[in-house]
Design a protein around this motif. Structure first.
Motif, PDB file in Angstrom:
ATOM      1  N   GLN A 171       0.815  -1.204   0.000  1.00 32.36           N
ATOM      2  CA  GLN A 171       0.000   0.000   0.000  1.00 32.36           C
ATOM      3  C   GLN A 171       0.857   1.267   0.000  1.00 32.36           C
ATOM      4  O   GLN A 171       1.732   1.431   0.853  1.00 32.36           O
ATOM      5  N   LEU A 186       1.775   5.771 -10.922  1.00 29.74           N
ATOM      6  CA  LEU A 186       1.116   4.755 -10.106  1.00 29.74           C
ATOM      7  C   LEU A 186       0.744   3.515 -10.910  1.00 29.74           C
ATOM      8  O   LEU A 186       0.885   2.389 -10.429  1.00 29.74           O
ATOM      9  N   PHE A 190       2.067  -0.152  -9.838  1.00 27.03           N
ATOM     10  CA  PHE A 190       1.186  -1.277  -9.525  1.00 27.03           C
ATOM     11  C   PHE A 190       1.505  -2.478 -10.410  1.00 27.03           C
ATOM     12  O   PHE A 190       1.567  -3.615  -9.933  1.00 27.03           O
ATOM     13  N   LYS A 194       2.945  -6.142  -9.093  1.00 27.43           N
ATOM     14  CA  LYS A 194       2.244  -7.393  -9.373  1.00 27.43           C
ATOM     15  C   LYS A 194       3.217  -8.411  -9.976  1.00 27.43           C
ATOM     16  O   LYS A 194       3.238  -9.579  -9.580  1.00 27.43           O
ATOM     17  N   ILE A 201      -2.593  -4.764  -4.037  1.00 26.33           N
ATOM     18  CA  ILE A 201      -1.890  -3.487  -4.126  1.00 26.33           C
ATOM     19  C   ILE A 201      -2.900  -2.373  -3.907  1.00 26.33           C
ATOM     20  O   ILE A 201      -4.042  -2.451  -4.389  1.00 26.33           O
ATOM     21  N   ILE A 219      -5.537   3.731 -12.044  1.00 25.50           N
ATOM     22  CA  ILE A 219      -5.074   2.349 -12.131  1.00 25.50           C
ATOM     23  C   ILE A 219      -5.903   1.604 -13.182  1.00 25.50           C
ATOM     24  O   ILE A 219      -7.134   1.629 -13.132  1.00 25.50           O
ATOM     25  N   LEU A 223      -5.611  -4.662 -14.305  1.00 26.69           N
ATOM     26  CA  LEU A 223      -4.360  -4.890 -13.589  1.00 26.69           C
ATOM     27  C   LEU A 223      -4.135  -6.367 -13.299  1.00 26.69           C
ATOM     28  O   LEU A 223      -3.003  -6.862 -13.343  1.00 26.69           O
ATOM     29  N   LEU A 227      -7.335  -4.853  -5.376  1.00 26.26           N
ATOM     30  CA  LEU A 227      -6.866  -3.602  -4.788  1.00 26.26           C
ATOM     31  C   LEU A 227      -7.280  -3.533  -3.319  1.00 26.26           C
ATOM     32  O   LEU A 227      -8.221  -4.195  -2.888  1.00 26.26           O
TER      33      LEU A 227
END
Length: 625
Positions: A171, A186, A190, A194, A201, A219, A223, A227
Motif C-alpha cells: 500500500q 502509479l 502497480f 504485481k 496493491i 489504475i 491490472l 486492490l
C-alpha cells in the motif's frame, strides 16, 4: 475452517480494521511514546483495540508493529526489543482475531516520506529483521503500508519473496498525485509490483476517501490483482492542541461501495478511523453485489444554465496607495470583498497573476493568500504578495501560520512584510505538518494563534518579540480566523472573543453554506467590536461538495446544498455552485459588509463573477438607503 487469505480475497470484498495509533490517542493515551511497546507493557489495551475492530466486523486485522523497526524503536531506547515486540504483536492480534479474522503483519516504510539520506544497507537490514520476526510468528500475510517510494516498496517485497510465499499486501501513501514520491507513475508501480509478487496493491493513509478514489481512477481496470484501500478519516484539524478528524462513519459506508466497484477487495481505515467507521464499512459491504451500481440506470442530472457573467457596474477598486484606508475602515463604510487565491504548488505563476488581475478589474478590495494551507507546500505568499502589490496594484492580505516558523523566523517574516509595505495579515494556527505533502517535516508551533496575534500587535508598539525596543513601529492590521460550522456556536464565539482581546482587528470565517447559520452568526456577534468577513466558497462539482463536507475540517454543507450539487460535474456543476454562492451572498450582505470569497482550484472566473455580483448589489443597496 476459513479459506486462506488469497482465496478469501477472490470471493468478495473483505473488511479491514481501522487505526491503531490515532485511536489510542483518542482513548487518552499520550503521544510521544512508542505505541508498539504497548505490545509488551499494555498487551490488554492492544488486544482490546483489536477486539473492538473484530466485533465491528473487521475480517483482516493488522498487527501493532507498523513502526517496530530497529531504527524507529531506537528513538525510545527499544532497539534491543524489536523481535520481542513483533512476536508479541502477532500473538496479541491472533488471540483477538480467533477464527473470525485474518492476521497480517504490518510493516511501515523506513523513509516514510523523509528526504533525509538513509543508507540502503541500513533500510535493508531493518526490513530483514522485521520480516524475519513477523514470519516466525506465523501471520496469515504481510502488509507493507504507508510507503511513499516505489524503490523502497520493491526492496521490501523482494526481501519477503526470498523467504516466504505468504500473501503480501502493498500500500502506497499518496496525495492528489498520479506518481509515487520517487517519480514512478502509479499505474506502472502497480503493474511492476504485481510482476514482482504482490498479491494485493493499494493505498492507505495521507488522504481521505476522495483523494484515494481519484488515485484509484489512474489504475487500469485490467491490472489482474485485487486492490486495497485504507483511507484516513478526512483531513485532520488541530484545535487547542488536539488533532481531530471529521469524516463520518456514514461517509465511509458510502465510499466503501464506490471502492468495491473500482476493484477493491480489502477495505478498511487508517488515521482517524474508529470501530464505528469499520462497522459502517462492514454494514455497507454485507449485502454488496459486484457491479450492481454500474448496472443500475443513472439518474440524469437536472439541466443547469452555463455560467455567464452579468454586466457589472463600474468597480470600486482598493488600490495600494500609502493613504489608502485599511480594510477595517472600508468595511465600516460599504460592502468590501476579500478574495482568496491559492499560491501555486509549482513554479508557474502565470494563472495566479492572471487571476489577481481579473479580480482587481472586477473590483475586489484585496487578494488573500494562504500560508501552505493543509500543510501542502506552495509558493511563498510573501513573494506573491509583493508581486501582486507591485504589478497588479491590489492589496495583498497574507496568512501567517504558527506551524512553519519559530519565534525567530516569525518575527523575521513580519519584519520582511513591513519592509515590503504589506500590512494586512491573517493569523492562523496551521495544519500539522505530518498530514501534508512532506510528512517528514516538523511542526513548530512556538506560538498559538492567540499569542501570534499579540506578538504581531506588539511590533506595532515598536517592541520586538524579545521585548527589545525597535527604532520604528509596524502598522499591521491583524485578522483572526473563525469557524462557525460547529455544534456549539456560543463556545466558538467565546474563543473568538479571546482572539479579539488578544488584538485581532477583523475576523474571517470558514465557508458558510447555510443562510440560517449566517443569520445566527449575525445575531450572536452583534456585540463584537470588530468587523466580520463572511466566507463564501463556490462549489465546483458534486464530488467537490461531498469532499468538502466530509473530509475538510471546518466546513459543513447543508443538506439542501448537497442535494442541489449531487451528480453535477463540469460547467453544470460550476454554474450551480455559483448560483448557490449568489444566494448565500444575498443572505450575507443583509447582515455583513465584509465578504470573503474563496476560490476553488484557482478557478478565478467563479470568484470574478461573484465579486461583480457583490459590487453591483452593494451599489444598489447604497443607492436605496
Amino acid at each position: 475452517m476459513k479459506p486462506d487469505l488469497r482465496t478469501a480475497l477472490k470471493e468478495r470484498p473483505l473488511v479491514g480494521d481501522g487505526a491503531m495509533g490515532t485511536y489510542l490517542y483518542q482513548l487518552g493515551f499520550p503521544v510521544g511514546v512508542s505505541y508498539e511497546e504497548f505490545n509488551l507493557l499494555k498487551p490488554n489495551v492492544i488486544a482490546d483495540v483489536h477486539s473492538r475492530y473484530v466485533k465491528a466486523g473487521a475480517q483482516v486485522i493488522e498487527t501493532n508493529t507498523f513502526s517496530a523497526q530497529r531504527g524507529k524503536l531506537s528513538k525510545y531506547g527499544l532497539e534491543h526489543k524489536t523481535e520481542e515486540i513483533k512476536a508479541a504483536g502477532v500473538s496479541i492480534a491472533r488471540q483477538a482475531a480467533g477464527d473470525n479474522a485474518y492476521v497480517v503483519g504490518a510493516i511501515g516504510a523506513n523513509r516514510a516520506g523523509r528526504r533525509r539520506n538513509l543508507r540502503t544497507s541500513s533500510i535493508k537490514r531493518d526490513f530483514e529483521e522485521q520480516i524475519g520476526a513477523l514470519l516466525a510468528a506465523n501471520p496469515d500475510g504481510l502488509l507493507l503500508e504507508t510507503f511513499f517510494d516505489f524503490e523502497e516498496m520493491s526492496m521490501a517485497l523482494a526481501l519477503i519473496r526470498k523467504r516466504s510465499d505468504l500473501p503480501v499486501i502493498c500500500q502506497f501513501a499518496v496525495e492528489n498525485a498520479a506518481r509515487t514520491a520517487d517519480g514512478v507513475p502509479l499505474a506502472d508501480a502497480f503493474a511492476r509490483l504485481k510482476d514482482e509478487g504482490a498479491d494485493v496493491i493499494g493505498f492507505n493513509c495521507r488522504s481521505g476517501p476522495n483523494a484515494i478514489l481519484r488515485a484509484m481512477e489512474t489504475i487500469p481496470a485490467d491490472l489482474g490483482a485485487p486492490l486495497s484501500v485504507f483511507p484516513n478519516a478526512g483531513i485532520p484539524d488541530y484545535v487547542d492542541g488536539e488533532v481531530i478528524y471529521s469524516a463520518s462513519p456514514e461517509y465511509f459506508a458510502a465510499s466503501a461501495i464506490r471502492f468495491a466497484d473500482l476493484g477493491s477487495r480489502l477495505i478498511g481505515g487508517c488515521c482517524g478511523t474508529t470501530p464505528e467507521h469499520i462497522a459502517a464499512i462492514a454494514g455497507a459491504l454485507k449485502t454488496y453485489i459486484p457491479g450492481a451500481a454500474a448496472s443500475a440506470p443513472a439518474a440524469a442530472p437536472a439541466a443547469r444554465p452555463v455560467l455567464t457573467a452579468e454586466p457589472a457596474e463600474p468597480p470600486v477598486s482598493g488600490g495600494t496607495g500609502e493613504q489608502e484606508p485599511s480594510l477595517v475602515e472600508l468595511v465600516r463604510r460599504r460592502h468590501t470583498v476579500i478574495v482568496e487565491l491559492d499560491p501555486p504548488r509549482d513554479l508557474d505563476i502565470k494563472r495566479f497573476m492572471q487571476g489577481a488581475q481579473a479580480l482587481k478589474d472586477a473590483g475586489a478590495d484585496a487578494v488573500t493568500m494562504a500560508d501552505n494551507s493543509l500543510a501542502v507546500t506552495r509558493m511563498s505568499n510573501m513573494a506573491l504578495g509583493a508581486l501582486v502589490k507591485e504589478t497588479v496594484g491590489i492589496r495583498p492580505l497574507i496568512h501567517i501560520a504558527c506551524r512553519d516558523r519559530n519565534l525567530i523566523g516569525t518575527q523575521s517574516h513580519m519584519m520582511g512584510l513591513d519592509a515590503l509595505g504589506i500590512d494586512h495579515v491573517l493569523a492562523v494556527t496551521g495544519d500539522p505538518a505530518k498530514f501534508g505533502d512532506l510528512p517528514g517535516s516538523s511542526s513548530v508551533y512556538d506560538l498559538t494563534s492567540f499569542e501570534i496575534i499579540r506578538m504581531i500587535k506588539q511590533l506595532n508598539e515598536g517592541v520586538a518579540f524579545s521585548g527589545k525596543p525597535l527604532k520604528q513601529k509596524a502598522k499591521f492590521i491583524v485578522g483572526a480566523a473563525f469557524n462557525p460550522n460547529v455544534k456549539y456556536l456560543e463556545k466558538a464565539i467565546e474563543r473568538l472573543e479571546r482572539k479579539i482581546a488578544s488584538g485581532a482587528d477583523y475576523i474571517m470565517t470558514q465557508p458558510v453554506y447555510d443562510p440560517a447559520l449566517i443569520e445566527r452568526i449575525a445575531e450572536s456577534t452583534r456585540h463584537l467590536s470588530v468587523p466580520i468577513f463572511i466566507g463564501i466558497m463556490p462549489l465546483a462539482s458534486g464530488r467537490n461538495a461531498e469532499y468538502l463536507h466530509n473530509e475538510v475540517p471546518g466546513i459543513q454543507l447543508s443538506d439542501e446544498v448537497r442535494r442541489r450539487m449531487s451528480g453535477l460535474e463540469g460547467p453544470a456543476g460550476r454554474a450551480e455552485g455559483v448560483a448557490i454562492a449568489r444566494e448565500l451572498l444575498d443572505a450575507a450582505m443583509e447582515h455583513f459588509n465584509g465578504i470573503y470569497l474563496i476560490t476553488p482550484f484557482l478557478s478565478y472566473e467563479m470568484s470574478v463573477a461573484l465579486t461583480e455580483y457583490v459590487i453591483r448589489n452593494g451599489a444598489r443597496a447604497a443607492r436605496t438607503k
